[in-house]
Scaffold this motif. Structure first.
Motif, PDB file in Angstrom:
ATOM      1  N   ALA A   9       5.489  -1.548   2.439  1.00 60.01           N
ATOM      2  CA  ALA A   9       4.629  -0.299   2.026  1.00 60.01           C
ATOM      3  C   ALA A   9       5.530   0.688   1.468  1.00 60.01           C
ATOM      4  CB  ALA A   9       4.107   0.005   3.439  1.00 60.01           C
ATOM      5  N   ARG A  10       4.640   1.615   0.571  1.00 66.94           N
ATOM      6  CA  ARG A  10       5.554   2.530  -0.192  1.00 66.94           C
ATOM      7  C   ARG A  10       5.294   3.799   0.201  1.00 66.94           C
ATOM      8  NH1 ARG A  10       2.616   0.731  -5.396  1.00 66.94           N
ATOM      9  NH2 ARG A  10       3.949   2.634  -6.374  1.00 66.94           N
ATOM     10  N   PRO A  11       6.258   4.716   1.096  1.00 65.11           N
ATOM     11  CA  PRO A  11       5.927   5.931   1.641  1.00 65.11           C
ATOM     12  C   PRO A  11       6.030   7.134   0.664  1.00 65.11           C
ATOM     13  CG  PRO A  11       8.043   5.078   2.091  1.00 65.11           C
ATOM     14  CD  PRO A  11       7.669   3.947   1.236  1.00 65.11           C
ATOM     15  N   TYR A  12       5.424   8.061   0.747  1.00 68.89           N
ATOM     16  CA  TYR A  12       5.230   9.379  -0.165  1.00 68.89           C
ATOM     17  C   TYR A  12       5.381  10.327   1.033  1.00 68.89           C
ATOM     18  CZ  TYR A  12       4.427   6.737  -4.354  1.00 68.89           C
ATOM     19  OH  TYR A  12       4.597   6.058  -5.397  1.00 68.89           O
ATOM     20  N   LEU A  13       6.311  11.346   1.147  1.00 76.84           N
ATOM     21  CA  LEU A  13       6.554  12.376   2.256  1.00 76.84           C
ATOM     22  C   LEU A  13       6.653  13.809   1.729  1.00 76.84           C
ATOM     23  CD1 LEU A  13       9.669  10.269   3.769  1.00 76.84           C
ATOM     24  CD2 LEU A  13       7.208   9.989   4.173  1.00 76.84           C
ATOM     25  N   VAL A  14       6.005  14.565   2.431  1.00 80.06           N
ATOM     26  CA  VAL A  14       5.975  16.020   2.229  1.00 80.06           C
ATOM     27  C   VAL A  14       6.608  16.651   3.457  1.00 80.06           C
ATOM     28  CG1 VAL A  14       4.748  18.064   1.999  1.00 80.06           C
ATOM     29  CG2 VAL A  14       4.085  15.874   0.858  1.00 80.06           C
ATOM     30  N   GLU A  15       7.888  17.528   3.312  1.00 73.41           N
ATOM     31  CA  GLU A  15       8.279  18.235   4.407  1.00 73.41           C
ATOM     32  C   GLU A  15       8.767  19.670   3.879  1.00 73.41           C
ATOM     33  OE1 GLU A  15       9.899  19.652   7.746  1.00 73.41           O
ATOM     34  OE2 GLU A  15       8.920  17.946   7.560  1.00 73.41           O
ATOM     35  N   ILE A  16       8.472  20.675   4.854  1.00 75.27           N
ATOM     36  CA  ILE A  16       8.931  21.911   4.462  1.00 75.27           C
ATOM     37  C   ILE A  16      10.264  22.367   4.645  1.00 75.27           C
ATOM     38  CG2 ILE A  16       8.289  23.035   6.586  1.00 75.27           C
ATOM     39  CD1 ILE A  16       6.972  25.328   4.991  1.00 75.27           C
ATOM     40  N   ASN A  17      10.923  21.766   5.663  1.00 79.71           N
ATOM     41  CA  ASN A  17      12.330  22.325   5.793  1.00 79.71           C
ATOM     42  C   ASN A  17      13.404  21.405   5.070  1.00 79.71           C
ATOM     43  OD1 ASN A  17      14.934  21.629   7.472  1.00 79.71           O
ATOM     44  ND2 ASN A  17      13.970  23.205   8.676  1.00 79.71           N
TER      45      ASN A  17
ATOM     46  N   LEU B 267      15.592  18.687   6.375  1.00 79.04           N
ATOM     47  CA  LEU B 267      14.925  17.424   6.858  1.00 79.04           C
ATOM     48  C   LEU B 267      14.666  16.782   5.649  1.00 79.04           C
ATOM     49  CD1 LEU B 267      14.330  15.916   9.049  1.00 79.04           C
ATOM     50  CD2 LEU B 267      12.102  17.155   9.375  1.00 79.04           C
ATOM     51  N   ALA B 268      14.173  17.377   4.600  1.00 74.61           N
ATOM     52  CA  ALA B 268      13.632  16.947   3.395  1.00 74.61           C
ATOM     53  C   ALA B 268      14.823  16.128   2.566  1.00 74.61           C
ATOM     54  CB  ALA B 268      13.228  18.002   2.363  1.00 74.61           C
ATOM     55  N   ALA B 269      15.972  16.595   2.568  1.00 76.36           N
ATOM     56  CA  ALA B 269      17.421  16.120   1.978  1.00 76.36           C
ATOM     57  C   ALA B 269      17.528  14.865   2.655  1.00 76.36           C
ATOM     58  CB  ALA B 269      18.263  17.065   2.136  1.00 76.36           C
ATOM     59  N   ALA B 270      17.364  14.787   4.034  1.00 74.64           N
ATOM     60  CA  ALA B 270      17.826  13.525   4.920  1.00 74.64           C
ATOM     61  C   ALA B 270      16.688  12.515   4.625  1.00 74.64           C
ATOM     62  CB  ALA B 270      17.715  13.968   6.288  1.00 74.64           C
ATOM     63  N   LEU B 271      15.353  12.829   4.257  1.00 79.84           N
ATOM     64  CA  LEU B 271      14.166  11.994   4.005  1.00 79.84           C
ATOM     65  C   LEU B 271      14.419  11.328   2.769  1.00 79.84           C
ATOM     66  CD1 LEU B 271      11.356  13.994   5.354  1.00 79.84           C
ATOM     67  CD2 LEU B 271      12.298  11.962   6.343  1.00 79.84           C
ATOM     68  N   ALA B 272      15.027  12.088   1.777  1.00 79.22           N
ATOM     69  CA  ALA B 272      15.269  11.765   0.469  1.00 79.22           C
ATOM     70  C   ALA B 272      16.437  11.029   0.404  1.00 79.22           C
ATOM     71  CB  ALA B 272      15.572  12.953  -0.594  1.00 79.22           C
ATOM     72  N   ASP B 273      17.425  11.093   1.085  1.00 77.27           N
ATOM     73  CA  ASP B 273      18.493  10.063   1.085  1.00 77.27           C
ATOM     74  C   ASP B 273      18.136   8.640   1.836  1.00 77.27           C
ATOM     75  OD1 ASP B 273      20.301  11.841   0.140  1.00 77.27           O
ATOM     76  OD2 ASP B 273      20.993  12.467   1.965  1.00 77.27           O
ATOM     77  N   LYS B 274      17.096   8.697   2.590  1.00 79.17           N
ATOM     78  CA  LYS B 274      16.931   7.648   3.448  1.00 79.17           C
ATOM     79  C   LYS B 274      15.710   6.783   2.795  1.00 79.17           C
ATOM     80  CE  LYS B 274      15.787   5.988   8.164  1.00 79.17           C
ATOM     81  NZ  LYS B 274      15.421   6.581   9.512  1.00 79.17           N
ATOM     82  N   TYR B 275      14.650   7.350   2.001  1.00 77.34           N
ATOM     83  CA  TYR B 275      13.634   6.703   1.680  1.00 77.34           C
ATOM     84  C   TYR B 275      13.400   6.498   0.120  1.00 77.34           C
ATOM     85  CZ  TYR B 275      12.365   7.460   6.489  1.00 77.34           C
ATOM     86  OH  TYR B 275      12.406   7.127   7.980  1.00 77.34           O
ATOM     87  N   THR B 276      14.285   7.136  -0.674  1.00 74.55           N
ATOM     88  CA  THR B 276      14.168   7.122  -2.091  1.00 74.55           C
ATOM     89  C   THR B 276      14.343   5.496  -2.316  1.00 74.55           C
ATOM     90  OG1 THR B 276      14.830   9.424  -2.452  1.00 74.55           O
ATOM     91  CG2 THR B 276      15.022   7.862  -4.367  1.00 74.55           C
ATOM     92  N   PRO B 277      13.732   5.031  -3.332  1.00 76.74           N
ATOM     93  CA  PRO B 277      13.712   3.704  -3.701  1.00 76.74           C
ATOM     94  C   PRO B 277      14.868   3.531  -4.648  1.00 76.74           C
ATOM     95  CG  PRO B 277      11.353   4.397  -4.210  1.00 76.74           C
ATOM     96  CD  PRO B 277      12.275   5.391  -3.752  1.00 76.74           C
ATOM     97  N   ALA B 278      15.661   2.351  -4.410  1.00 78.19           N
ATOM     98  CA  ALA B 278      17.129   1.968  -4.840  1.00 78.19           C
ATOM     99  C   ALA B 278      17.145   2.572  -6.551  1.00 78.19           C
ATOM    100  CB  ALA B 278      17.531   0.897  -4.658  1.00 78.19           C
ATOM    101  N   GLU B 279      16.010   2.087  -7.111  1.00 78.09           N
ATOM    102  CA  GLU B 279      16.074   2.288  -8.637  1.00 78.09           C
ATOM    103  C   GLU B 279      16.181   3.706  -9.103  1.00 78.09           C
ATOM    104  OE1 GLU B 279      11.993   0.899  -7.262  1.00 78.09           O
ATOM    105  OE2 GLU B 279      13.829   0.383  -6.917  1.00 78.09           O
TER     106      GLU B 279
ATOM    107  N   GLN C 236       0.931  -1.012  -0.124  1.00 76.15           N
ATOM    108  CA  GLN C 236      -0.088  -0.134  -0.091  1.00 76.15           C
ATOM    109  C   GLN C 236       0.741   1.416   0.048  1.00 76.15           C
ATOM    110  OE1 GLN C 236      -2.852  -0.366   3.109  1.00 76.15           O
ATOM    111  NE2 GLN C 236      -4.198  -1.251   1.986  1.00 76.15           N
ATOM    112  N   GLU C 237       0.315   2.281  -0.688  1.00 77.31           N
ATOM    113  CA  GLU C 237       0.923   3.654  -0.736  1.00 77.31           C
ATOM    114  C   GLU C 237       0.250   4.435   0.546  1.00 77.31           C
ATOM    115  OE1 GLU C 237      -0.121   5.174  -4.367  1.00 77.31           O
ATOM    116  OE2 GLU C 237       1.637   4.108  -5.201  1.00 77.31           O
ATOM    117  N   PHE C 238       1.339   5.092   1.273  1.00 76.85           N
ATOM    118  CA  PHE C 238       0.956   5.715   2.460  1.00 76.85           C
ATOM    119  C   PHE C 238       1.577   7.209   2.372  1.00 76.85           C
ATOM    120  CE2 PHE C 238       4.565   3.668   4.329  1.00 76.85           C
ATOM    121  CZ  PHE C 238       5.397   4.615   5.059  1.00 76.85           C
TER     122      PHE C 238
END
Length: 596
Positions: free
Chosen positions: A472-480, A483-495, A449-451
């Motif tokens: 599960a497939r996460p989709y995230l929004v962050e204004i800072n 923090l957004a850069a850290a989230l992208a490094d951590k949760y972006t799918p490998a492909e 599921q997408e959350f």
């Protein structure tokens, strides 16, 4: 005070056991003789046997006994002590890592500590504590690794010293030392006969002293108990002293006394070497002797040695009593040449019959330069395929505690190199882990599921969901931006990461971006509470739920939230007072579920 002493032929060391503390004078004598105190073993130990040390122990103990413990026993005891040191330091390192993790509140190492203005000062203090804790954890782990290596080396060294080849080399060294002492005795006797010539004249004394280099300072330095035998002082040789300072008779007396001491001293060393050789040869025989002694090399056979082709054998060209001659190759067109190898340098021996048998069975493969050969485990058929069954790959073992500790320490070291950062993010109150786990439980995200997390912050809610349902497939929004850069490094799918794109993390304001985000099976959120912003965020997010989907959100438990949000909720749960106190606020909060 009771004393006892032992000698161990295993390591050629003398040990002194005392029933109490030595007085200052005796301690200085023992120390001057070369003994060092071993506090864990509660004894004094000398690194090797000498007549002076033996005399001191005989004076104190009247006799020197055999050491009861073997070299292997002492190595095991030493390794046990080192293992204990290692385990204690590893525990200290783990405690320091846990303390760092507790302060960081599950924020991944190397990521900025993002806090609201309300807790900036505390976060900076925590950053300092985290860095100090990291350094302590790394230091304790490195100390643990040091003692682990010492323990392994203690056992390895004991086993190494008992190897037949090592013992054979030790025997050669002792034999060489013995021959040196025998030459000293023979030379001392030769000069003693020369000095004992009846009617020794001054000219004869000068001629002998020209070859017999004895000085008073030498004799006193080598034998501290000797008394001056002449009227002159200083480091002067007999040849110089015979130039008007001493007589021929005085020179003779000095020389004969010096040579008598040399003979007595060297004779004790020779007797000691004889005893050691008896022991070492007996131990070598008990171990079966050298490989080359048990299975003597022969011409046409093969031997393993440092000159052999890599992982292979060398052909034996010639054999004498203690060495073999093999072919070697310089490489780079240098051509073949012969090399002589001592028996004790050989790692394996094959007879000529063994070599012929392997060749006939198709198991022998010669090197291109003709210096040696390799042994195959199975022959090659006409198609060039070996009948050997390929070995199955070993199953990967689960990491043990030390491997996990090493990995955790490596992560700490990397984080420490990057530095611990504090970045201020207004209105950020990271969700405590127990509450995040409760949110994930209520969301009940299903496989695949997408959350959506509209205010992702440090990713605590995302981690809680993925811990329960990794697919599960996460989709995230962050204004800072940090923090957004850290989230992208951590949760972006490998492909996506490999392609250099990021489609599931958006940097921006959720209120402005929500209309373009689409819909989701699950939405989890901890929105900002200031100025009742949580009401607007939750109302907008509720419009994005897919049919049959669910929204789980945290909100303030104030009257406006009760009026606006509670009627929408299928589940409303008041959180205990002080639930966000560790995050720097005592605001009362509630947990709600909106089901579509």
């Amino acid at each position: 005070m009771h004393f006892s002493a032992t000698y161990s032929p295993d390591d050629n060391k003398l040990r002194l056991y005392s029933g109490g503390r030595l007085d200052a004078e005796l301690y200085e004598r023992v120390k001057a003789a070369g003994f060092k105190f071993a506090p864990r073993q509660q004894l004094f130990v000398a690194p090797m046997w000498t007549p002076t040390r033996e005399d001191l122990l005989l004076e104190l103990c009247e006799e020197i006994g055999d050491e009861d413990t073997t070299l292997a026993d002492r190595a095991e005891d030493r390794a046990d002590r080192f293992e204990g040191y290692s385990e204690r330091r590893a525990e200290d390192a783990e405690a320091a890592r846990n303390a760092v993790s507790a302060i960081a509140d599950n924020i991944p190492f190397g990521q900025p500590i993002l806090v609201g203005h309300h807790s900036e000062a505390r976060a900076r203090r925590d950053a300092k504590k985290i860095e100090t804790g990291m350094r302590k954890a790394i230091r304790m782990w490195e100390t643990s690794e040091y003692w682990q290596r010492r323990a392994a080396n203690a056992l390895r060294h004991a086993k190494y010293k008992e190897l037949p080849a090592v013992r054979a080399r030790r025997i050669k060294t002792i034999e060489a030392d013995k021959r040196k002492r025998e030459r000293m005795v023979a030379e001392a006797k030769k000069f003693s006969r020369a000095w004992s010539t009846p009617g020794l004249t001054h000219v004869q004394a000068r001629q002998i002293a020209n070859f017999d280099h004895i000085s008073k300072s030498f004799s006193l330095a080598a034998y501290p108990r000797a008394e001056p035998a002449s009227q002159y002082e200083g480091p002067m040789g007999l040849w110089s002293a015979l130039d008007g300072i001493i007589t021929a008779e005085q020179a003779r007396d000095i020389a004969l006394a010096a040579h008598a001491r040399t003979i007595a001293w060297s004779t004790r060393w020779i007797a000691h070497y004889d005893n050691r050789l008896v022991y070492e040869r007996a131990m070598l025989d008990e171990a079966g002797g050298l490989l080359a002694d048990r299975n003597a090399p022969q011409k046409g056979g093969g031997v393993r040695c440092w000159a052999s082709p890599r992982a292979g054998w060398s052909y034996v060209q010639k054999v004498n009593r203690v060495t073999v001659t093999v072919l070697d190759n310089w490489g780079n067109g240098g051509g073949n040449f012969t090399r002589t190898i001592p028996f004790d340098k050989l790692k394996g021996v094959m007879s000529a019959a063994d070599v012929a048998e392997k060749r006939a069975a198709g198991l022998l493969v010669e090197s291109q330069d003709g210096t040696g050969f390799y042994i195959r485990t199975a022959p090659i058929d006409d198609a060039g395929v070996s009948d050997a069954t390929p070995a199955s790959a070993p199953e990967a073992e689960a990491p043990n505690d030390r491997q996990e500790g090493a990995a955790a320490t490596a992560a700490l070291r990397q984080s420490l190199a990057e530095g611990v950062k504090v970045v201020v993010a207004p209105q950020l109150f990271p969700t405590p882990r127990p509450i995040a786990d409760r949110v994930a439980e209520l969301a009940d995200v299903q496989p695949g599921q997408e959350f959506l997390e509209p205010s992702a912050g440090t990713g605590v809610l995302v981690d809680a969901v993925l811990a329960r349902e990794p697919s599960a497939r996460p989709y995230l929004v962050e204004i800072n931006s940090h923090l957004a850069a850290a989230l992208a490094d951590k949760y972006t799918p490998a492909e996506d990461a490999a392609a250099g794109i990021c489609r599931n993390v958006i940097e921006g304001d959720f209120v402005e971006a929500w209309a373009s985000l689409g819909s989701y099976d699950r939405i989890l959120m901890n929105p900002p509470f200031g100025d009742a912003a949580d009401i607007e965020h939750i109302q907008l997010a509720a419009k994005m739920i897919r049919p049959g989907g669910r929204l789980v959100a945290l909100c303030a438990a104030g009257p406006r939230q009760h009026a606006k949000l509670r009627p929408l909720a299928s589940h409303w749960e008041e959180l205990p007072e002080g639930s966000f106190r560790q995050q720097g606020t005592d605001v009362r909060a509630a947990l709600l579920v909106i089901q579509r």
